[in-house]
Motif scaffolding. Structure first.
Motif, mmCIF file in Angstrom:
data_model
loop_
_atom_site.group_PDB
_atom_site.id
_atom_site.type_symbol
_atom_site.label_atom_id
_atom_site.label_comp_id
_atom_site.label_asym_id
_atom_site.label_seq_id
_atom_site.Cartn_x
_atom_site.Cartn_y
_atom_site.Cartn_z
ATOM 1 N N LEU A 130 0.807 -1.127 -0.043
ATOM 2 C CA LEU A 130 0.137 -0.003 -0.090
ATOM 3 C C LEU A 130 0.730 1.209 0.157
ATOM 4 C CD1 LEU A 130 -2.847 -0.825 2.361
ATOM 5 C CD2 LEU A 130 -3.046 -0.801 0.145
ATOM 6 N N THR A 131 1.931 1.165 0.848
ATOM 7 C CA THR A 131 2.941 2.314 0.836
ATOM 8 C C THR A 131 3.523 2.491 -0.707
ATOM 9 O OG1 THR A 131 3.188 1.914 3.259
ATOM 10 C CG2 THR A 131 4.736 3.436 2.052
ATOM 11 N N ALA A 132 3.907 1.507 -1.201
ATOM 12 C CA ALA A 132 4.551 1.498 -2.391
ATOM 13 C C ALA A 132 3.632 2.282 -3.587
ATOM 14 C CB ALA A 132 5.110 0.538 -2.879
ATOM 15 N N ALA A 133 2.418 1.798 -3.378
ATOM 16 C CA ALA A 133 1.466 2.268 -4.336
ATOM 17 C C ALA A 133 1.260 3.779 -4.134
ATOM 18 C CB ALA A 133 -0.041 1.607 -4.065
ATOM 19 N N ALA A 134 1.281 4.277 -2.889
ATOM 20 C CA ALA A 134 1.028 5.704 -2.503
ATOM 21 C C ALA A 134 2.489 6.541 -2.828
ATOM 22 C CB ALA A 134 0.886 5.632 -1.211
ATOM 23 N N ALA A 135 3.471 5.759 -2.719
ATOM 24 C CA ALA A 135 4.517 6.562 -3.254
ATOM 25 C C ALA A 135 4.663 6.570 -4.658
ATOM 26 C CB ALA A 135 5.830 5.690 -2.836
ATOM 27 N N ALA A 136 4.201 5.568 -5.513
ATOM 28 C CA ALA A 136 4.307 5.764 -6.840
ATOM 29 C C ALA A 136 3.328 6.722 -7.224
ATOM 30 C CB ALA A 136 3.970 4.392 -7.279
ATOM 31 N N THR A 137 2.268 6.994 -6.526
ATOM 32 C CA THR A 137 1.161 8.059 -7.106
ATOM 33 C C THR A 137 1.706 9.406 -7.016
ATOM 34 O OG1 THR A 137 -0.502 6.364 -6.288
ATOM 35 C CG2 THR A 137 -1.038 8.786 -6.619
ATOM 36 N N VAL A 138 2.514 9.753 -5.958
ATOM 37 C CA VAL A 138 3.055 10.924 -5.596
ATOM 38 C C VAL A 138 4.039 10.964 -6.618
ATOM 39 C CG1 VAL A 138 4.538 11.928 -4.018
ATOM 40 C CG2 VAL A 138 2.504 10.892 -3.046
ATOM 41 N N ILE A 139 5.123 10.261 -7.149
ATOM 42 C CA ILE A 139 5.938 10.319 -8.249
ATOM 43 C C ILE A 139 5.101 10.387 -9.616
ATOM 44 C CG2 ILE A 139 7.917 9.322 -9.249
ATOM 45 C CD1 ILE A 139 8.709 7.987 -6.652
ATOM 46 N N ALA A 140 4.234 9.605 -9.868
ATOM 47 C CA ALA A 140 3.727 9.202 -11.035
ATOM 48 C C ALA A 140 2.655 10.719 -11.594
ATOM 49 C CB ALA A 140 2.823 8.453 -11.265
ATOM 50 N N VAL A 141 2.275 11.330 -10.691
ATOM 51 C CA VAL A 141 1.485 12.431 -10.946
ATOM 52 C C VAL A 141 1.973 13.654 -11.440
ATOM 53 C CG1 VAL A 141 -0.184 14.161 -10.117
ATOM 54 C CG2 VAL A 141 -0.500 11.906 -9.522
ATOM 55 N N PRO A 142 3.166 14.227 -10.854
ATOM 56 C CA PRO A 142 4.000 15.313 -11.197
ATOM 57 C C PRO A 142 4.708 14.832 -12.492
ATOM 58 C CG PRO A 142 4.961 14.525 -9.411
ATOM 59 C CD PRO A 142 3.623 13.879 -9.546
ATOM 60 N N VAL A 143 5.321 13.767 -12.436
ATOM 61 C CA VAL A 143 5.961 13.239 -13.767
ATOM 62 C C VAL A 143 5.175 13.017 -14.954
ATOM 63 C CG1 VAL A 143 7.341 11.585 -14.681
ATOM 64 C CG2 VAL A 143 7.911 12.336 -12.277
ATOM 65 N N GLY A 144 3.842 12.675 -14.548
ATOM 66 C CA GLY A 144 2.913 12.108 -15.792
ATOM 67 C C GLY A 144 2.649 13.405 -16.339
ATOM 68 N N LEU A 145 2.319 14.544 -15.528
ATOM 69 C CA LEU A 145 1.949 15.902 -16.064
ATOM 70 C C LEU A 145 2.716 16.574 -16.973
ATOM 71 C CD1 LEU A 145 0.311 17.435 -12.718
ATOM 72 C CD2 LEU A 145 -1.124 16.697 -15.030
ATOM 73 N N LEU A 146 4.096 16.231 -16.881
ATOM 74 C CA LEU A 146 5.040 16.812 -17.738
ATOM 75 C C LEU A 146 5.051 15.836 -19.107
ATOM 76 C CD1 LEU A 146 7.751 17.894 -15.278
ATOM 77 C CD2 LEU A 146 6.177 19.385 -16.687
ATOM 78 N N CYS A 147 5.163 14.767 -18.779
ATOM 79 C CA CYS A 147 5.340 13.627 -19.957
ATOM 80 C C CYS A 147 4.348 13.338 -20.878
ATOM 81 C CB CYS A 147 5.875 12.144 -19.178
ATOM 82 S SG CYS A 147 7.352 12.117 -18.401
ATOM 83 N N ILE A 148 2.979 13.399 -20.387
ATOM 84 C CA ILE A 148 1.720 13.165 -21.295
ATOM 85 C C ILE A 148 1.834 14.367 -22.235
ATOM 86 C CG2 ILE A 148 0.858 11.960 -19.668
ATOM 87 C CD1 ILE A 148 -1.270 14.061 -19.129
ATOM 88 N N ARG A 149 2.430 15.563 -22.142
ATOM 89 C CA ARG A 149 2.174 16.449 -23.002
ATOM 90 C C ARG A 149 3.010 16.171 -24.467
ATOM 91 N NH1 ARG A 149 4.814 21.461 -19.991
ATOM 92 N NH2 ARG A 149 4.386 22.410 -21.870
ATOM 93 N N TYR A 150 3.764 15.042 -24.245
ATOM 94 C CA TYR A 150 4.423 14.656 -25.683
ATOM 95 C C TYR A 150 3.940 13.620 -26.085
ATOM 96 C CZ TYR A 150 7.001 18.626 -24.216
ATOM 97 O OH TYR A 150 7.565 20.003 -23.731
#
Length: 331
Positions: A100-120
């Motif tokens: 559960l903690t790993a899933a939460a940590a991945a979400t914290v990282i994936a949201v800002p990284v994803g916001l930048l990456c999905i623009r391309y």
């Protein structure tokens, strides 16, 4: 042709419907009985393969269904592994809590990284994810006081909270109760992923993959769908990273290195990104092939390179397409 028409699954004849469902059942059945038909060494290899398969289900949500190929998906493997290391070092040995903690940590990282990456899209998306993965690798490698540097962090054996495994040694745990816990987790996550890709959201992802402009005209919020897919893929990657790190007993920076991301892409291509169960087959074959080739030659990477070239040329849809010729489980 409309997006609905391009993404419609091929019809399955009544006489062959049972065989269609038998294909994945046989595959999961092999995983279920593997500890009984193979020795401890190969059982632990299959343990790792299940971890990679979980991560690959997430990667294929991006690649096979959304049409985005990430070259830095290993960053989420490292996220799951280091989360495991930090929690077990703090004497939190509950595997459920770690997941559960790993899933939460991945979400914290994936949201800002994803916001930048999905623009391309296309190569730009892949290279940007690779850049973030290498940024994480550099952080893990350089900040010795926090991450252990190139030596990494040791991982104590986590166990399910509901099971008392104190009387078993490490090998017995990995090849027994923990193996079947991970197998159950794999089945559950595969079912959840199937429900995701079989939903309206999954249909939207296919529409985006086939024609982004038409998807927009149909009312699909392209950026939001890509972001959600990226976050889900990150969560699956982190959960897979937890499982992969357990038998090794170490979280080290190489988990975020570009070579590991390349291995993940290789597994997807090997099994077949055009098939839902391709990642499962690709992970199992990659781990077993790698183990055998490393036993016989130090040039195993060259052999893998030749194998990849053969697959791309002669089996562009992966090995799973040979088994699933009717496309029952196609993406």
């Amino acid at each position: 042709m409309s997006a609905a028409e391009t993404t419609a699954a091929p019809p399955v004849a009544k006489g062959t419907a049972k065989f269609a469902y038998a294909v994945p059942l046989i595959g999961f059945g092999v995983f279920a009985v593997f500890p009984y038909i193979a020795g401890p060494h190969y059982t632990i290899l299959m343990f790792s393969a299940m971890g990679f398969a979980i991560a690959l289900f997430g990667l294929n949500l991006l690649f096979g269904y959304t049409g985005l190929l990430p070259f830095g998906h290993a960053m989420f493997l490292a996220t799951g592994a280091y989360t495991t290391a930090y929690l077990t070092a703090s004497k939190y040995l509950s595997l459920e809590l770690i997941l559960l903690t790993a899933a939460a940590a991945a979400t914290v990282i994936a949201v800002p990284v994803g916001l930048l990456c999905i623009r391309y899209i296309k190569i730009y998306f892949g290279m940007l994810t690779l850049a973030f993965s290498m940024l994480l690798y550099s952080f893990l490698f350089k900040f010795y006081q926090i991450t252990g540097g190139d030596e990494g962090l040791r991982i104590k054996m986590p166990t399910p909270s509901l099971l008392d495994l104190s009387k078993l040694d490490t090998l017995a745990i990995l090849t027994g109760p923990l193996y079947y816990f991970v197998f159950g987790l794999l089945v559950i996550l595969a079912f959840i992923m199937w429900r995701i890709v079989d939903s309206a959201f999954g249909l939207g992802l296919r529409a985006i993959r086939e024609n982004e402009q038409k998807a927009k005209y149909l009312g699909v919020n392209v950026q939001r769908c890509r972001l959600v897919a990226f976050v889900i893929a990150g969560i699956y990657g982190a959960l897979g990273g937890v499982i992969v790190a357990i038998p090794v007993g170490l979280a080290d920076p190489s988990l975020a290195y570009w070579v590991q991301s390349g291995n993940l892409v290789f597994m997807v291509l090997l099994g077949g990104y055009t098939n839902f169960f391709g990642p499962l087959l690709g992970a199992a074959l990659f781990i077993l092939f790698q183990d055998q080739l490393m036993t016989y030659t130090e040039y195993w990477r060259l052999t893998f390179g030749i194998l990849l070239a053969v697959i791309v040329i002669f089996f562009p849809n992966g090995l799973m397409a040979i088994v699933d010729r009717r496309g029952w489980w196609s993406t």
